[in-house]
Design an enzyme around this catalytic site. Structure first.
Site, mmCIF file in Angstrom:
data_model
loop_
_atom_site.group_PDB
_atom_site.id
_atom_site.type_symbol
_atom_site.label_atom_id
_atom_site.label_comp_id
_atom_site.label_asym_id
_atom_site.label_seq_id
_atom_site.Cartn_x
_atom_site.Cartn_y
_atom_site.Cartn_z
ATOM 1 N N ASP A 1 -6.884 -3.124 3.860
ATOM 2 C CA ASP A 1 -5.718 -2.429 4.435
ATOM 3 C C ASP A 1 -5.606 -2.535 5.953
ATOM 4 O O ASP A 1 -5.023 -1.652 6.589
ATOM 5 C CB ASP A 1 -5.731 -0.937 4.037
ATOM 6 C CG ASP A 1 -5.676 -0.742 2.528
ATOM 7 O OD1 ASP A 1 -5.093 -1.598 1.843
ATOM 8 O OD2 ASP A 1 -6.210 0.275 2.039
ATOM 9 N N HIS B 1 0.860 -1.189 0.000
ATOM 10 C CA HIS B 1 0.000 0.000 0.000
ATOM 11 C C HIS B 1 0.899 1.243 0.000
ATOM 12 O O HIS B 1 1.875 1.295 0.750
ATOM 13 C CB HIS B 1 -0.892 -0.014 1.250
ATOM 14 C CG HIS B 1 -1.876 1.111 1.271
ATOM 15 N ND1 HIS B 1 -3.042 1.100 0.533
ATOM 16 C CD2 HIS B 1 -1.857 2.309 1.914
ATOM 17 C CE1 HIS B 1 -3.695 2.237 0.727
ATOM 18 N NE2 HIS B 1 -3.002 2.984 1.557
#
Ligand code: GRF
Length: 204
Positions: A151, A110
């Protein structure tokens, strides 16, 4: 030996960084078993083909529903002996059966320092726009386990970079991408060498 399936949707620069690291023997005991993309035009499939890596276009649109798609994905991974999954710019939801089957053996990269600037809607340039809008002094990249929530899986590795006063989302994205290209191969190396505890707790 880790037999890795790499899933991506676009350019494929993180995948290219992994391939390079393997070729330069910076990570041992890792083999890319297959690269899979939901997008038939993606750079990531092209890079796979250039390196003689099986490259498979597999999209939910080819299946009647998500469970059939999950079964199709599982079958491709099984056929290629996959025992570890890397999401490198994969823009689609990973079906739950895959997450369950590969729990603690599936990671994502990410482009921010999670748990900040993650979650639903936080992808691509939006992440860097949000970092700049929040006047953050640092950003960076995170490699984390993938679980059912976007996430939120445990962090494996992070590296930061300074946000300059005149950074734009584009300049910041390019700085962060350079870090990603170091971080993802490094994470794979740690897994291949058995140096990652698989019981990292989620970040909340
Ligand atoms: C990267 O910025 C990654 O962090 C995000 O998607 C982008 C993929 O880039 N998840 P690439 O396809 O690896 O070049």
């Amino acid at each position: 030996m880790l037999n890795v399936a790499v899933l991506g949707s676009g350019r494929g620069s993180n995948f290219a960084a992994i391939v390079k690291a393997i070729q330069e023997k910076r990570i041992g005991d890792v083999r890319i078993a297959v690269v899979i993309s939901n997008n038939s035009d993606s750079g990531i499939l092209e890079i796979g083909q250039q390196h003689g890596i099986p490259a498979v276009h597999l999209s939910q649109k080819q299946f009647a529903d998500e469970s059939l798609f999950a079964a199709g994905l599982m079958e491709v991974m099984r056929r290629h002996g996959t025992d570890f999954i890397v999401l490198a710019g994969y823009m689609k939801r990973v079906p739950t059966p895959i997450i369950e089957q590969y729990r603690n053996r599936i990671i994502n990269i990410h482009p921010a320092l999670l748990p900040k600037f993650g979650g639903t809607g936080m992808y691509g340039m939006r992440v860097h726009e949000a970092v700049i809008a929040a006047s953050e002094k640092t950003s960076g990249a995170t490699v984390h386990f993938v679980d059912e929530e976007y996430d939120r899986g445990g962090v494996v590795l992070q590296k930061s970079v300074a946000v300059a006063f005149d950074d734009t989302p584009e300049t910041l994205a390019s700085k962060v991408l350079n870090i990603e290209h170091e971080l993802l191969p490094e994470a794979l190396r740690l897994f291949a060498e058995g140096k990652v505890h698989r019981d990292v707790i989620a970040v909340h």
